[in-house]
Write a protein that holds these residues in place. Structure first.
Motif, PDB file in Angstrom:
ATOM      1  N   MET A  83      -5.742  -8.583  12.759  1.00  0.00           N
ATOM      2  CA  MET A  83      -6.668  -8.251  11.686  1.00  0.00           C
ATOM      3  C   MET A  83      -5.958  -8.631  10.388  1.00  0.00           C
ATOM      4  SD  MET A  83      -8.306  -4.524  10.709  1.00  0.00           S
ATOM      5  CE  MET A  83      -9.192  -4.367  12.260  1.00  0.00           C
ATOM      6  N   ALA A  84      -6.568  -9.518   9.597  1.00  0.00           N
ATOM      7  CA  ALA A  84      -5.902 -10.077   8.420  1.00  0.00           C
ATOM      8  C   ALA A  84      -6.714  -9.828   7.155  1.00  0.00           C
ATOM      9  CB  ALA A  84      -5.689 -11.577   8.615  1.00  0.00           C
ATOM     10  N   PHE A  85      -6.046 -10.008   6.019  1.00  0.00           N
ATOM     11  CA  PHE A  85      -6.751  -9.837   4.751  1.00  0.00           C
ATOM     12  C   PHE A  85      -6.127 -10.702   3.665  1.00  0.00           C
ATOM     13  CE2 PHE A  85      -3.235  -6.909   4.307  1.00  0.00           C
ATOM     14  CZ  PHE A  85      -2.885  -7.022   2.963  1.00  0.00           C
ATOM     15  N   GLY A  86      -6.911 -10.959   2.619  1.00  0.00           N
ATOM     16  CA  GLY A  86      -6.405 -11.571   1.398  1.00  0.00           C
ATOM     17  C   GLY A  86      -6.669 -10.625   0.247  1.00  0.00           C
ATOM     18  N   GLY A  87      -5.761 -10.572  -0.711  1.00  0.00           N
ATOM     19  CA  GLY A  87      -5.951  -9.657  -1.833  1.00  0.00           C
ATOM     20  C   GLY A  87      -5.066 -10.012  -2.999  1.00  0.00           C
ATOM     21  N   VAL A  88      -4.954  -9.105  -3.936  1.00  0.00           N
ATOM     22  CA  VAL A  88      -4.122  -9.336  -5.116  1.00  0.00           C
ATOM     23  C   VAL A  88      -3.233  -8.135  -5.391  1.00  0.00           C
ATOM     24  CG1 VAL A  88      -5.670 -10.971  -6.267  1.00  0.00           C
ATOM     25  CG2 VAL A  88      -5.986  -8.515  -6.638  1.00  0.00           C
ATOM     26  N   ILE A  89      -2.063  -8.430  -5.937  1.00  0.00           N
ATOM     27  CA  ILE A  89      -1.129  -7.420  -6.435  1.00  0.00           C
ATOM     28  C   ILE A  89      -1.162  -7.480  -7.953  1.00  0.00           C
ATOM     29  CG2 ILE A  89       1.299  -6.710  -6.527  1.00  0.00           C
ATOM     30  CD1 ILE A  89      -0.036  -6.307  -3.806  1.00  0.00           C
ATOM     31  N   TYR A  90      -1.053  -6.330  -8.599  1.00  0.00           N
ATOM     32  CA  TYR A  90      -1.101  -6.272 -10.063  1.00  0.00           C
ATOM     33  C   TYR A  90       0.260  -6.677 -10.631  1.00  0.00           C
ATOM     34  CZ  TYR A  90      -5.092  -3.393  -8.632  1.00  0.00           C
ATOM     35  OH  TYR A  90      -6.229  -2.928  -8.035  1.00  0.00           O
ATOM     36  N   ARG A  91       0.450  -7.990 -10.777  1.00  0.00           N
ATOM     37  CA  ARG A  91       1.745  -8.541 -11.164  1.00  0.00           C
ATOM     38  C   ARG A  91       2.231  -8.004 -12.514  1.00  0.00           C
ATOM     39  NH1 ARG A  91       3.998 -13.865 -10.302  1.00  0.00           N
ATOM     40  NH2 ARG A  91       1.971 -14.685  -9.671  1.00  0.00           N
ATOM     41  N   LYS A  92       1.328  -7.898 -13.486  1.00  0.00           N
ATOM     42  CA  LYS A  92       1.728  -7.453 -14.828  1.00  0.00           C
ATOM     43  C   LYS A  92       2.230  -6.009 -14.809  1.00  0.00           C
ATOM     44  CE  LYS A  92       0.008  -6.903 -19.560  1.00  0.00           C
ATOM     45  NZ  LYS A  92       1.229  -7.458 -20.154  1.00  0.00           N
ATOM     46  N   HIS A  95       2.423   3.445   2.349  1.00  0.00           N
ATOM     47  CA  HIS A  95       1.383   4.427   2.678  1.00  0.00           C
ATOM     48  C   HIS A  95       1.358   5.617   1.729  1.00  0.00           C
ATOM     49  CE1 HIS A  95       0.484   2.076   6.145  1.00  0.00           C
ATOM     50  NE2 HIS A  95       1.634   2.331   6.754  1.00  0.00           N
ATOM     51  N   GLN A  96       1.857   5.426   0.517  1.00  0.00           N
ATOM     52  CA  GLN A  96       1.725   6.456  -0.518  1.00  0.00           C
ATOM     53  C   GLN A  96       0.383   6.238  -1.213  1.00  0.00           C
ATOM     54  OE1 GLN A  96       5.435   7.169  -2.894  1.00  0.00           O
ATOM     55  NE2 GLN A  96       6.195   5.408  -1.732  1.00  0.00           N
ATOM     56  N   SER A  97      -0.582   7.096  -0.928  1.00  0.00           N
ATOM     57  CA  SER A  97      -1.965   6.850  -1.326  1.00  0.00           C
ATOM     58  C   SER A  97      -2.160   6.743  -2.834  1.00  0.00           C
ATOM     59  CB  SER A  97      -2.873   7.956  -0.771  1.00  0.00           C
ATOM     60  OG  SER A  97      -2.492   9.228  -1.266  1.00  0.00           O
ATOM     61  N   LYS A  98      -1.276   7.353  -3.616  1.00  0.00           N
ATOM     62  CA  LYS A  98      -1.434   7.297  -5.072  1.00  0.00           C
ATOM     63  C   LYS A  98      -0.605   6.189  -5.715  1.00  0.00           C
ATOM     64  CE  LYS A  98      -2.749  12.130  -5.600  1.00  0.00           C
ATOM     65  NZ  LYS A  98      -2.493  13.424  -6.282  1.00  0.00           N
ATOM     66  N   LYS A  99       0.153   5.447  -4.898  1.00  0.00           N
ATOM     67  CA  LYS A  99       0.950   4.333  -5.413  1.00  0.00           C
ATOM     68  C   LYS A  99       0.200   3.036  -5.124  1.00  0.00           C
ATOM     69  CE  LYS A  99       4.781   2.750  -7.282  1.00  0.00           C
ATOM     70  NZ  LYS A  99       5.167   3.033  -8.672  1.00  0.00           N
ATOM     71  N   ILE A 100      -0.946   2.876  -5.783  1.00  0.00           N
ATOM     72  CA  ILE A 100      -1.795   1.707  -5.574  1.00  0.00           C
ATOM     73  C   ILE A 100      -1.293   0.545  -6.432  1.00  0.00           C
ATOM     74  CG2 ILE A 100      -4.129   0.781  -5.810  1.00  0.00           C
ATOM     75  CD1 ILE A 100      -5.133   3.645  -5.281  1.00  0.00           C
ATOM     76  N   VAL A 101      -1.045  -0.589  -5.775  1.00  0.00           N
ATOM     77  CA  VAL A 101      -0.459  -1.738  -6.476  1.00  0.00           C
ATOM     78  C   VAL A 101      -1.338  -2.984  -6.405  1.00  0.00           C
ATOM     79  CG1 VAL A 101       1.899  -0.924  -6.169  1.00  0.00           C
ATOM     80  CG2 VAL A 101       0.854  -2.365  -4.400  1.00  0.00           C
ATOM     81  N   GLY A 102      -2.497  -2.872  -5.783  1.00  0.00           N
ATOM     82  CA  GLY A 102      -3.394  -4.017  -5.664  1.00  0.00           C
ATOM     83  C   GLY A 102      -4.626  -3.640  -4.875  1.00  0.00           C
ATOM     84  N   HIS A 103      -5.434  -4.662  -4.527  1.00  0.00           N
ATOM     85  CA  HIS A 103      -6.610  -4.379  -3.713  1.00  0.00           C
ATOM     86  C   HIS A 103      -6.993  -5.587  -2.862  1.00  0.00           C
ATOM     87  CE1 HIS A 103      -8.366  -6.097  -7.428  1.00  0.00           C
ATOM     88  NE2 HIS A 103      -9.314  -6.555  -6.647  1.00  0.00           N
ATOM     89  N   ILE A 104      -7.779  -5.316  -1.850  1.00  0.00           N
ATOM     90  CA  ILE A 104      -8.198  -6.318  -0.874  1.00  0.00           C
ATOM     91  C   ILE A 104      -9.483  -6.994  -1.338  1.00  0.00           C
ATOM     92  CG2 ILE A 104      -8.989  -6.622   1.518  1.00  0.00           C
ATOM     93  CD1 ILE A 104      -7.205  -4.149   2.185  1.00  0.00           C
ATOM     94  N   LEU A 105      -9.534  -8.322  -1.175  1.00  0.00           N
ATOM     95  CA  LEU A 105     -10.698  -9.090  -1.595  1.00  0.00           C
ATOM     96  C   LEU A 105     -11.470  -9.694  -0.427  1.00  0.00           C
ATOM     97  CD1 LEU A 105      -9.179 -11.010  -4.641  1.00  0.00           C
ATOM     98  CD2 LEU A 105     -10.722  -9.051  -4.714  1.00  0.00           C
TER      99      LEU A 105
END
Length: 217
Positions: free
Chosen positions: A82-91, A45-55
């Motif tokens: 409540m579920a979601f699929g998304g991606v993490i910025y692996r690189k 829940h650190q709003s500036k530590k974004i590591v991916g997004h929901i698709l």
């Protein structure tokens, strides 16, 4: 996209009050579920530590994580996911990607050590008395009574219960209700456990369920 790690997870439980004493009913959850799409995934829940997004987003049954339609979700008063699929910025975050893959592996000692937890902005709520299962609770909707009872809520410094011991919770609602993302956490507030990744065994029922959720759009 080998620089991305696809994930899927349950992250909240409509019709059930969470460990933070907050909840949402499934009818309201259906109204806002699509607003999750394109929202960020962060760390603890650190709003500036974004590591991916929901698709993509949707609903699943508690216990087996079978996907259910928005129509069925809106019509039930039993707790669901409540579920979601998304991606993490692996690189950018390879260590995080490795942790998520290890956590998704049932043969790894880190299995299910991380989960997800919702983030939602709201200003209106009803008071829920007596039970974490919303259908079994008394719902207080009168503004005057809500004002009188809000002091018992733990969020406002109260004990979380009335003088007679009755538990006191919040159920959020309103036109300005806005899901703002999900956090990857070690201790989720909801009754959820684990995150699945694209490297899970696609022959398993659970993996297919979540991968279908990720791929359906």
């Amino acid at each position: 996209n080998i620089d991305l790690l696809s994930i899927a997870a349950n992250g909240a439980n409509p019709n059930l009050i969470n460990k933070n004493d907050d909840g949402i009913d499934s009818k309201t959850a259906v109204q806002i579920i699509d607003l999750l799409i394109n929202k960020p995934i962060n760390i603890e829940h650190q709003s500036k530590k974004i590591v991916g997004h929901i698709l993509t987003s949707g609903f699943t049954e508690m216990g087996n994580s079978n996907i259910i339609s928005a129509k069925d979700a809106a019509e039930t008063d039993d707790p669901i996911n409540m579920a979601f699929g998304g991606v993490i910025y692996r690189k950018i975050y390879p260590e995080l990607a490795k942790l998520l893959e290890d956590s998704a592996d049932p043969n790894n000692k880190l299995h299910k050590t991380v989960s997800t937890s919702w983030e939602i902005a709201f200003s209106n709520f009803h008071i829920v008395l007596g039970s974490r299962v919303i259908k079994d609770a008394e719902i207080v909707t009168d503004p005057k009574q809500i004002k009188e009872l809000r002091g018992y809520l733990r969020k406002y410094g109260g004990p979380g219960k009335l003088k007679d011991g009755t538990p006191v919770y919040r159920k959020v609602f309103g036109a300005n209700l806005l899901p703002i993302g999900f956090g990857i956490v070690h201790k989720p507030a909801a009754e959820v456990s684990g995150i699945l990744t694209q490297n899970m065994d696609e022959n398993s029922k659970a993996s297919k369920t979540f991968l279908d959720l990720f791929k359906k759009k």
